[in-house]
Design a protein around this motif. Sequence first.
Motif, PDB file in Angstrom:
ATOM      1  N   UNK A   1       0.822  -1.225   0.000  1.00  0.00           N
ATOM      2  CA  UNK A   1       0.000   0.000   0.000  1.00  0.00           C
ATOM      3  C   UNK A   1       0.850   1.266   0.000  1.00  0.00           C
ATOM      4  N   UNK A   2       2.110   1.105   0.328  1.00  0.00           N
ATOM      5  CA  UNK A   2       2.992   2.275   0.392  1.00  0.00           C
ATOM      6  C   UNK A   2       3.566   2.603  -0.995  1.00  0.00           C
TER       7      UNK A   2
ATOM      8  N   UNK B   1      14.599   7.060 -13.436  1.00  0.00           N
ATOM      9  CA  UNK B   1      13.832   6.203 -14.350  1.00  0.00           C
ATOM     10  C   UNK B   1      12.734   6.994 -15.064  1.00  0.00           C
ATOM     11  N   UNK B   2      12.635   8.289 -14.707  1.00  0.00           N
ATOM     12  CA  UNK B   2      11.569   9.101 -15.291  1.00  0.00           C
ATOM     13  C   UNK B   2      10.223   8.830 -14.644  1.00  0.00           C
ATOM     14  N   UNK B   3      10.248   8.347 -13.377  1.00  0.00           N
ATOM     15  CA  UNK B   3       9.002   8.015 -12.670  1.00  0.00           C
ATOM     16  C   UNK B   3       8.729   9.049 -11.579  1.00  0.00           C
ATOM     17  N   UNK B   4       7.432   9.263 -11.239  1.00  0.00           N
ATOM     18  CA  UNK B   4       7.108  10.237 -10.191  1.00  0.00           C
ATOM     19  C   UNK B   4       7.402   9.678  -8.794  1.00  0.00           C
ATOM     20  N   UNK B   5       7.591  10.544  -7.792  1.00  0.00           N
ATOM     21  CA  UNK B   5       7.893  10.091  -6.420  1.00  0.00           C
ATOM     22  C   UNK B   5       6.777   9.235  -5.812  1.00  0.00           C
ATOM     23  N   UNK B   6       5.551   9.375  -6.363  1.00  0.00           N
ATOM     24  CA  UNK B   6       4.395   8.653  -5.794  1.00  0.00           C
ATOM     25  C   UNK B   6       4.218   7.245  -6.383  1.00  0.00           C
ATOM     26  N   UNK B   7       5.127   6.824  -7.267  1.00  0.00           N
ATOM     27  CA  UNK B   7       4.963   5.535  -7.947  1.00  0.00           C
ATOM     28  C   UNK B   7       4.979   4.374  -6.944  1.00  0.00           C
ATOM     29  N   UNK B   8       4.195   3.332  -7.241  1.00  0.00           N
ATOM     30  CA  UNK B   8       4.180   2.126  -6.395  1.00  0.00           C
ATOM     31  C   UNK B   8       4.992   1.021  -7.057  1.00  0.00           C
ATOM     32  N   UNK B   9       5.553   0.159  -6.225  1.00  0.00           N
ATOM     33  CA  UNK B   9       6.421  -0.924  -6.712  1.00  0.00           C
ATOM     34  C   UNK B   9       5.759  -1.828  -7.732  1.00  0.00           C
TER      35      UNK B   9
END
Length: 291
Positions: free
Chosen positions: A234-235, A261-269
């Motif tokens: 969930x994190x 990686x060009x991903x936002x800080x809120x991305x989930x695993x």
Amino acid sequence: MATLGNPKNTIEIIQKYQFTFQKKFGQNFLIDSHVVEKIIRAAQITKEECVLEIGPGIGTMTQYLAENARQVIAVEIDAKLIPILQETLASYENVVIMNQDILKTDICELAEIYNDGKPIKVVANLPYYITTPIIMKLFETNVPMDNITVMVQKEVADRMQAGPGNKEYGALSLAVQYYARPYIAANVPPNCFIPRPNVGSAVIRLTRHRDMPVQTENPQFMFQLIRASFNQRRKTLQNGLNNSPDIPYSKETILAGIESLGLPPTVRGETLTLEQFAALADFLYKSGREG
């Protein structure tokens, strides 16, 4: 000896030896010859092949394997099944029966002895609790192997072939897909077994990659990273990794890796691909060495 793979012959041999099913070994014997034939087809077994069967039980599938392969090595943990196997497989000269725990068996040595070190095929009907340890042992110990065709709980088969963003996707999906290409060959209902399990099963073939699909400096660290990112689903990925005792990097370094990686800080695993996990692992590993 009558061909097994139907309820009547299976019950007869179980009664003859007064065999009792062991819950600790997760024993469920196949009583459907069509399913056995599907497994043989999925494994793509030919007369040149050496096959390792894990958990032959009373020898139902072993009989079919012996008719289709050059050599069969049947490794069974339950000593009470050995006399049954010696009877049901008596007419097959190309079968070796071993009473061993596969997790303690040197499979590379078996491939050397029975197949001159060339790739073998693995076939198994595995109980749920031991599926992952056995499959990972086969991959991680670099057993020379072409494919593994296993009967597993349906839910486990689904997890093995799930992709990013799917609720079944997790550390097992990534571990299996790092080493092999999964393909679900058949779904198998509970009534194909004796005793009848509570859940459906599936036959899945894992074809070993000739070349790894991703290159990473430290595969062991990549899998630590993967496990940590799924431990707290969930994190966000950033928080999951930051909270893990196995990932010794600051929140800032983790964030820099995610952003690289060009991903936002809120991305989930669960949205990351194997390639992205490999790139993130290399970024952190390199920054650790430099730091």
